[in-house]
Scaffold this active site. Structure first.
Site, mmCIF file in Angstrom:
data_model
loop_
_atom_site.group_PDB
_atom_site.id
_atom_site.type_symbol
_atom_site.label_atom_id
_atom_site.label_comp_id
_atom_site.label_asym_id
_atom_site.label_seq_id
_atom_site.Cartn_x
_atom_site.Cartn_y
_atom_site.Cartn_z
ATOM 1 N N MET A 10 0.853 -1.192 0.000
ATOM 2 C CA MET A 10 0.000 0.000 0.000
ATOM 3 C C MET A 10 0.891 1.245 0.000
ATOM 4 O O MET A 10 0.451 2.333 0.395
ATOM 5 C CB MET A 10 -0.942 -0.025 1.197
ATOM 6 C CG MET A 10 -1.903 -1.219 1.125
ATOM 7 S SD MET A 10 -3.433 -0.979 2.016
ATOM 8 C CE MET A 10 -2.842 -0.756 3.649
ATOM 9 N N GLY A 11 2.143 1.073 -0.424
ATOM 10 C CA GLY A 11 3.052 2.214 -0.503
ATOM 11 C C GLY A 11 3.619 2.596 0.850
ATOM 12 O O GLY A 11 3.578 1.804 1.790
ATOM 13 N N ALA A 12 4.160 3.839 0.935
ATOM 14 C CA ALA A 12 4.909 4.280 2.118
ATOM 15 C C ALA A 12 5.967 3.219 2.424
ATOM 16 O O ALA A 12 6.060 2.689 3.530
ATOM 17 C CB ALA A 12 3.981 4.528 3.305
ATOM 18 N N LEU A 13 6.728 2.941 1.390
ATOM 19 C CA LEU A 13 7.639 1.794 1.439
ATOM 20 C C LEU A 13 8.790 2.015 2.423
ATOM 21 O O LEU A 13 9.295 3.121 2.568
ATOM 22 C CB LEU A 13 8.207 1.530 0.036
ATOM 23 C CG LEU A 13 7.155 1.283 -1.063
ATOM 24 C CD1 LEU A 13 7.833 1.051 -2.396
ATOM 25 C CD2 LEU A 13 6.240 0.111 -0.701
ATOM 26 N N GLY A 17 11.334 -3.027 5.097
ATOM 27 C CA GLY A 17 10.590 -4.294 5.129
ATOM 28 C C GLY A 17 10.084 -4.651 3.735
ATOM 29 O O GLY A 17 10.252 -5.786 3.261
ATOM 30 N N HIS A 18 9.490 -3.655 3.052
ATOM 31 C CA HIS A 18 9.006 -3.897 1.684
ATOM 32 C C HIS A 18 10.183 -4.233 0.759
ATOM 33 O O HIS A 18 10.072 -5.095 -0.109
ATOM 34 C CB HIS A 18 8.301 -2.645 1.130
ATOM 35 C CG HIS A 18 7.059 -2.257 1.877
ATOM 36 N ND1 HIS A 18 6.970 -1.119 2.625
ATOM 37 C CD2 HIS A 18 5.852 -2.873 1.973
ATOM 38 C CE1 HIS A 18 5.769 -1.024 3.161
ATOM 39 N NE2 HIS A 18 5.063 -2.077 2.784
ATOM 40 N N GLY A 71 4.964 -10.019 4.197
ATOM 41 C CA GLY A 71 5.756 -9.890 5.423
ATOM 42 C C GLY A 71 5.086 -10.609 6.583
ATOM 43 O O GLY A 71 3.865 -10.547 6.745
ATOM 44 N N LYS A 126 5.069 -9.763 9.526
ATOM 45 C CA LYS A 126 4.472 -8.834 10.502
ATOM 46 C C LYS A 126 2.948 -8.943 10.477
ATOM 47 O O LYS A 126 2.293 -8.867 11.500
ATOM 48 C CB LYS A 126 4.890 -7.387 10.239
ATOM 49 C CG LYS A 126 4.368 -6.464 11.315
ATOM 50 C CD LYS A 126 4.924 -5.114 11.191
ATOM 51 C CE LYS A 126 3.977 -4.043 10.778
ATOM 52 N NZ LYS A 126 2.561 -4.120 10.951
ATOM 53 N N SER A 146 7.000 -0.439 9.984
ATOM 54 C CA SER A 146 5.624 -0.341 9.513
ATOM 55 C C SER A 146 5.409 1.039 8.914
ATOM 56 O O SER A 146 5.988 2.029 9.394
ATOM 57 C CB SER A 146 4.657 -0.528 10.693
ATOM 58 O OG SER A 146 3.381 -0.055 10.344
HETATM 59 O O1 PAF Z 1 -0.283 -5.728 3.638
HETATM 60 C C1 PAF Z 1 -0.675 -4.826 2.867
HETATM 61 O O2 PAF Z 1 0.003 -3.838 2.638
HETATM 62 C C2 PAF Z 1 -2.063 -4.959 2.225
HETATM 63 O O3 PAF Z 1 -2.939 -5.615 3.076
HETATM 64 C C3 PAF Z 1 -2.030 -5.640 0.849
HETATM 65 C C4 PAF Z 1 -1.523 -7.066 0.947
HETATM 66 C C5 PAF Z 1 -1.115 -4.841 -0.086
HETATM 67 C C6 PAF Z 1 -3.425 -5.678 0.241
HETATM 68 O O4 PAF Z 1 -3.953 -4.416 0.078
#
Ligand code: PAF
Length: 284
Positions: free
Chosen positions: A31-34, A37-38, A149, A151, A187
């Site tokens: 959902m962005g705001a990387l 962790g991403h 993740g 988390k 997070s």
């Molecule tokens: O974990 C997230 O960021 C969201 O739940 C996901 C998996 C991108 C689905 O919108």
């Protein structure tokens, strides 16, 4: 990095890649705001696939709190730069109207314990929205591997069920939680904590580590009572939603742990106005 906002152009691109011999596509939904962790998920995908697709989509159907949705951080320029720096091949960044029909109805998902308790109980409809969007992404991208993740422990189990239920040929990879130096799980919501809250929030990982450490020393019941007290004892900014020690697969709360138990501690707590979740695998 290629950026797509439309499903049809992303599909065309991926089909062409497949025709040109790409056989392994990895997918990292976000959902962005990387944060790091991403990026660890992107890195895991790059090792195992010839092409890595990341999606950034703040999915409205999984928010049960309009304020949380409105305030969800959206630093898209920074996110794009981070993905380029880390060698992501494709970014899918659709509008809400691209992913949902105007009159689309959210279907209720019932995977028993996996959707009914903890996040499923405290964020009503949350997993319905997660399943709805992740299924759409899987259908559009048709990845070979997908990376989530740890988390979001319960979310990983929901996605595992979604894959099984729909007989999808997708391998789910659950990647370890990355933590800040003081233990707080990374997070996207952490940036919304004030300096004071940020410090207080470390009680969450500290309590998880206390539980793991106390396992050999005290009965489970006593550990849980102490741990729950510990969360709120230091500051009235902390409010506990749940803290349980559960069986890793069934999610049933455990009353004892033996050599064969796979136990996980799951927690959700509010620190000021920010809801944080975390977990720790206690026995494997
Ligand atoms: O974990 C997230 O960021 C969201 O739940 C996901 C998996 C991108 C689905 O919108």
């Amino acid at each position: 990095m290629k950026l797509f906002k439309e499903i049809s152009s992303l599909r065309n691109f991926l089909n062409e890649k497949r025709l040109n011999g790409i056989t392994k596509i990895g997918f990292v939904p976000t959902m962005g705001a990387l944060h790091e962790g991403h990026i660890s998920l992107i890195n895991a995908s790059k090792i195992q696939n010839q092409l890595t697709v990341c999606s950034i989509f703040v999915n409205p159907t999984q928010f049960n709190n309009t304020d949380d949705l409105a305030k969800y951080p959206k630093p898209i320029e920074d996110d794009i730069n981070l993905l380029i720096e880390n060698g992501c091949d494709v970014l899918f960044f659709p509008e809400v109207s691209e992913m949902y029909l105007n009159d689309e109805v959210k279907k209720s998902v019932d995977y028993g314990n996996i959707t009914n308790y903890f996040e499923g109980k405290f964020r009503k409809g949350h997993f319905d929205g997660v399943v709805m969007i992740v299924k759409k992404f899987f259908q559009i991208i048709e990845p070979d591997n997908t990376y989530f993740g740890q988390k979001d422990y319960q979310q990983c189990m929901v996605v595992e069920k979604l894959i099984q239920e729909n007989n999808l040929n997708i391998q789910l990879h659950v990647c370890p939680t990355l933590r800040e130096n003081d233990g707080l799980a990374k997070s996207s919501r952490n940036v919304r904590l004030t300096a004071e809250e940020r410090e207080i929030a470390t009680i969450i990982p500290n309590t998880l580590y206390y539980i793991k450490d106390a396992l050999q020393k005290k009965p489970l019941k006593e550990i849980l009572i102490n741990a729950r007290q510990q969360i709120t004892a230091g500051s009235n900014l902390m409010k506990l939603e749940y803290l349980e020690i559960i069986d890793a697969k069934s999610l049933n709360p455990l009353s004892e742990i033996n050599e064969t138990t796979h136990a996980v501690a799951l927690i959700a707590a509010w620190c000021g106005n920010i809801r944080l979740i975390d977990n720790l695998i206690l026995t494997e």
